[in-house]
Design a protein around this motif. Sequence first.
Motif, PDB file in Angstrom:
ATOM      1  N   THR A   1       2.496 -11.508  -1.161  1.00  0.00           N
ATOM      2  CA  THR A   1       2.077 -10.469  -2.090  1.00  0.00           C
ATOM      3  C   THR A   1       2.579  -9.118  -1.611  1.00  0.00           C
ATOM      4  OG1 THR A   1       0.173  -9.668  -3.363  1.00  0.00           O
ATOM      5  CG2 THR A   1      -0.194 -10.011  -0.993  1.00  0.00           C
ATOM      6  N   ASP A   2       2.711  -8.195  -2.538  1.00  0.00           N
ATOM      7  CA  ASP A   2       3.072  -6.801  -2.224  1.00  0.00           C
ATOM      8  C   ASP A   2       4.329  -6.731  -1.355  1.00  0.00           C
ATOM      9  OD1 ASP A   2       0.579  -5.079  -3.299  1.00  0.00           O
ATOM     10  OD2 ASP A   2      -0.086  -7.038  -2.596  1.00  0.00           O
ATOM     11  N   ILE A   3       5.364  -7.375  -1.852  1.00  0.00           N
ATOM     12  CA  ILE A   3       6.656  -7.342  -1.145  1.00  0.00           C
ATOM     13  C   ILE A   3       7.280  -5.942  -1.272  1.00  0.00           C
ATOM     14  CG2 ILE A   3       8.971  -8.349  -1.042  1.00  0.00           C
ATOM     15  CD1 ILE A   3       7.766 -10.987  -1.993  1.00  0.00           C
ATOM     16  N   HIS A   4       7.038  -5.286  -2.415  1.00  0.00           N
ATOM     17  CA  HIS A   4       7.476  -3.880  -2.593  1.00  0.00           C
ATOM     18  C   HIS A   4       8.926  -3.668  -2.150  1.00  0.00           C
ATOM     19  CE1 HIS A   4       3.741  -1.908  -3.869  1.00  0.00           C
ATOM     20  NE2 HIS A   4       3.082  -2.665  -3.014  1.00  0.00           N
ATOM     21  N   LEU A   5       9.805  -4.524  -2.625  1.00  0.00           N
ATOM     22  CA  LEU A   5      11.195  -4.447  -2.162  1.00  0.00           C
ATOM     23  C   LEU A   5      11.857  -3.127  -2.582  1.00  0.00           C
ATOM     24  CD1 LEU A   5      12.889  -6.218  -0.426  1.00  0.00           C
ATOM     25  CD2 LEU A   5      13.805  -7.307  -2.466  1.00  0.00           C
TER      26      LEU A   5
ATOM     27  N   GLY B   1       2.460 -10.221  -6.878  1.00  0.00           N
ATOM     28  CA  GLY B   1       2.885  -8.958  -7.472  1.00  0.00           C
ATOM     29  C   GLY B   1       3.042  -7.754  -6.572  1.00  0.00           C
ATOM     30  N   ASP B   2       3.365  -6.619  -7.196  1.00  0.00           N
ATOM     31  CA  ASP B   2       3.985  -5.480  -6.526  1.00  0.00           C
ATOM     32  C   ASP B   2       5.230  -6.009  -5.820  1.00  0.00           C
ATOM     33  OD1 ASP B   2       2.204  -3.649  -7.483  1.00  0.00           O
ATOM     34  OD2 ASP B   2       1.241  -3.188  -5.570  1.00  0.00           O
ATOM     35  N   SER B   3       6.054  -6.661  -6.625  1.00  0.00           N
ATOM     36  CA  SER B   3       7.257  -7.304  -6.118  1.00  0.00           C
ATOM     37  C   SER B   3       8.295  -6.266  -5.701  1.00  0.00           C
ATOM     38  CB  SER B   3       7.842  -8.232  -7.193  1.00  0.00           C
ATOM     39  OG  SER B   3       6.917  -9.255  -7.478  1.00  0.00           O
TER      40      SER B   3
ATOM     41  N   ASN C   1       0.738  -3.708 -10.294  1.00  0.00           N
ATOM     42  CA  ASN C   1       0.668  -2.420 -10.990  1.00  0.00           C
ATOM     43  C   ASN C   1       1.903  -1.561 -10.793  1.00  0.00           C
ATOM     44  OD1 ASN C   1      -0.648  -2.427  -8.310  1.00  0.00           O
ATOM     45  ND2 ASN C   1      -0.742  -0.210  -8.601  1.00  0.00           N
ATOM     46  N   HIS C   2       2.654  -1.795  -9.708  1.00  0.00           N
ATOM     47  CA  HIS C   2       3.856  -0.982  -9.475  1.00  0.00           C
ATOM     48  C   HIS C   2       5.112  -1.578 -10.097  1.00  0.00           C
ATOM     49  CE1 HIS C   2       1.959   2.009  -6.993  1.00  0.00           C
ATOM     50  NE2 HIS C   2       1.414   1.071  -6.225  1.00  0.00           N
ATOM     51  N   ASP C   3       5.012  -2.762 -10.707  1.00  0.00           N
ATOM     52  CA  ASP C   3       6.204  -3.444 -11.219  1.00  0.00           C
ATOM     53  C   ASP C   3       6.711  -2.918 -12.574  1.00  0.00           C
ATOM     54  OD1 ASP C   3       6.336  -5.157  -8.967  1.00  0.00           O
ATOM     55  OD2 ASP C   3       4.906  -6.550  -9.863  1.00  0.00           O
TER      56      ASP C   3
ATOM     57  N   GLY D   1      -3.812  -9.796  -3.935  1.00  0.00           N
ATOM     58  CA  GLY D   1      -3.191  -8.856  -2.998  1.00  0.00           C
ATOM     59  C   GLY D   1      -3.651  -7.459  -3.366  1.00  0.00           C
ATOM     60  N   HIS D   2      -2.704  -6.532  -3.501  1.00  0.00           N
ATOM     61  CA  HIS D   2      -2.916  -5.174  -4.018  1.00  0.00           C
ATOM     62  C   HIS D   2      -3.516  -4.209  -3.011  1.00  0.00           C
ATOM     63  CE1 HIS D   2      -3.531  -1.911  -6.809  1.00  0.00           C
ATOM     64  NE2 HIS D   2      -4.842  -1.992  -6.764  1.00  0.00           N
ATOM     65  N   ILE D   3      -4.479  -4.652  -2.210  1.00  0.00           N
ATOM     66  CA  ILE D   3      -5.164  -3.712  -1.318  1.00  0.00           C
ATOM     67  C   ILE D   3      -4.350  -3.480  -0.041  1.00  0.00           C
ATOM     68  CG2 ILE D   3      -7.412  -3.139  -0.286  1.00  0.00           C
ATOM     69  CD1 ILE D   3      -7.673  -3.791  -3.219  1.00  0.00           C
ATOM     70  N   HIS D   4      -3.491  -4.443   0.320  1.00  0.00           N
ATOM     71  CA  HIS D   4      -2.718  -4.423   1.577  1.00  0.00           C
ATOM     72  C   HIS D   4      -3.621  -4.615   2.795  1.00  0.00           C
ATOM     73  CE1 HIS D   4       1.239  -2.467  -0.048  1.00  0.00           C
ATOM     74  NE2 HIS D   4       0.529  -2.936  -1.069  1.00  0.00           N
ATOM     75  N   ILE D   5      -4.878  -4.981   2.564  1.00  0.00           N
ATOM     76  CA  ILE D   5      -5.824  -5.272   3.643  1.00  0.00           C
ATOM     77  C   ILE D   5      -6.320  -6.703   3.434  1.00  0.00           C
ATOM     78  CG2 ILE D   5      -8.091  -4.699   4.636  1.00  0.00           C
ATOM     79  CD1 ILE D   5      -7.657  -1.815   3.691  1.00  0.00           C
TER      80      ILE D   5
ATOM     81  N   SER E   1       2.831  -1.424   5.321  1.00  0.00           N
ATOM     82  CA  SER E   1       2.799  -0.044   4.817  1.00  0.00           C
ATOM     83  C   SER E   1       4.065   0.244   4.015  1.00  0.00           C
ATOM     84  CB  SER E   1       2.671   0.956   5.977  1.00  0.00           C
ATOM     85  OG  SER E   1       1.334   1.052   6.408  1.00  0.00           O
ATOM     86  N   TRP E   2       4.373  -0.649   3.055  1.00  0.00           N
ATOM     87  CA  TRP E   2       5.523  -0.441   2.157  1.00  0.00           C
ATOM     88  C   TRP E   2       6.828  -0.335   2.949  1.00  0.00           C
ATOM     89  CZ3 TRP E   2       0.679   1.522   1.822  1.00  0.00           C
ATOM     90  CH2 TRP E   2      -0.048   1.240   0.669  1.00  0.00           C
ATOM     91  N   TRP E   3       6.947  -1.108   4.024  1.00  0.00           N
ATOM     92  CA  TRP E   3       8.101  -1.164   4.924  1.00  0.00           C
ATOM     93  C   TRP E   3       8.212   0.070   5.813  1.00  0.00           C
ATOM     94  CZ3 TRP E   3       9.879  -5.938   5.197  1.00  0.00           C
ATOM     95  CH2 TRP E   3       9.773  -6.757   4.061  1.00  0.00           C
TER      96      TRP E   3
HETATM   97 FE   LIG Z   1       0.930  -3.037  -3.269  1.00  0.00          FE
END
Ligand SMILES: [Fe+2]
Length: 294
Positions: free
Chosen positions: A42-46, A77-79, A119-121, A231-235, A255-257
């Motif tokens: 989750t939250d790969i945020h590439l 998500g937040d791919s 939500n960021h996708d 996912g989403h919370i990163h915690i 932390s978003w890389w």
């Molecule tokens: Fe995220």
Amino acid sequence: MSHPSLNRRGFLTLGAATAASLPMGAAAAPDAAAALTILHITDIHLRPEYDAPARCRKILRAIRQKHRDINLVLNTGDSIYAADYKNITRERVEEQWKLWDEVVVSEFKGLPMLHTVGNHDPWWAAPEGDPMRGIPYVCKRLGIAEPWGHTKQGGWEIITLENSGGSLGKPQQDWLFQKLDSLPKNAPLLIAGHLPLFSLAGDYDGGNMSGAKAVIDKLAAREAPTVALSGHIHIQSSEALWNIRFHCNGALSGSWWEPGDRKDGSYKRTPMGYALLKLWPDGRSECRYMPLPA
Ligand SMILES: [Fe+2]
Ligand SMILES: [Fe+2]
């Protein structure tokens, strides 16, 4: 809505309940061979910054080499890093999805995947009517026919939700409740969405889904074992309430890389990582969060 993209390669032939359901103290180990193994990412945020594409490729390759028994990949998500802000250009959105194809799609080739939207996708700054605007374009890039859906595997019913806007909305909730009513009474259920239905992580940092109490009551009324992934919370946090086990897992991107407060990529004490979920056909489950080396 079904997931026609799921092929049969990952399906398992499952027998009766394993020795692992013996009482505590009995000499038996869980029968790993009979479990459905799901990789939850989750939250790969590439993104192009911070050498994220090369780092992500290395991580995904190592996961596949280390865990050869993965039957299904579930991405909540937040791919991509972010397409949802007002100042995001078409080129920036295209650049991020191109990286998604080059890294994630390429590294997971041959494995069945399920996705939910983060939500960021979605690109909300696109002009009205633009084919790249909003959630349908995200579904297109993720290769899913619909933003929410139902399938089954390994004796488990699997439902994906689209709650990236903060709640389900009436049409989806109506669909979900009808779907839950139609499921075999004793069938264990895996339900996954970007935002947690409930999590201490989200309670602490904000971000659990609004209106989730009605959904939780509906799941509890079924009485069959339910695993709720998000996912989403990163915690990372895991909780149990009645028949429901909630697992909000940490972000692959931490932390978003970025280095983050601790300079090790973690976010608020949760390291970058992924989770391995084992689901046994008799309803037992195990979810292990696997931190990545800094
Ligand atoms: Fe995220
Ligand atoms: Fe998110």
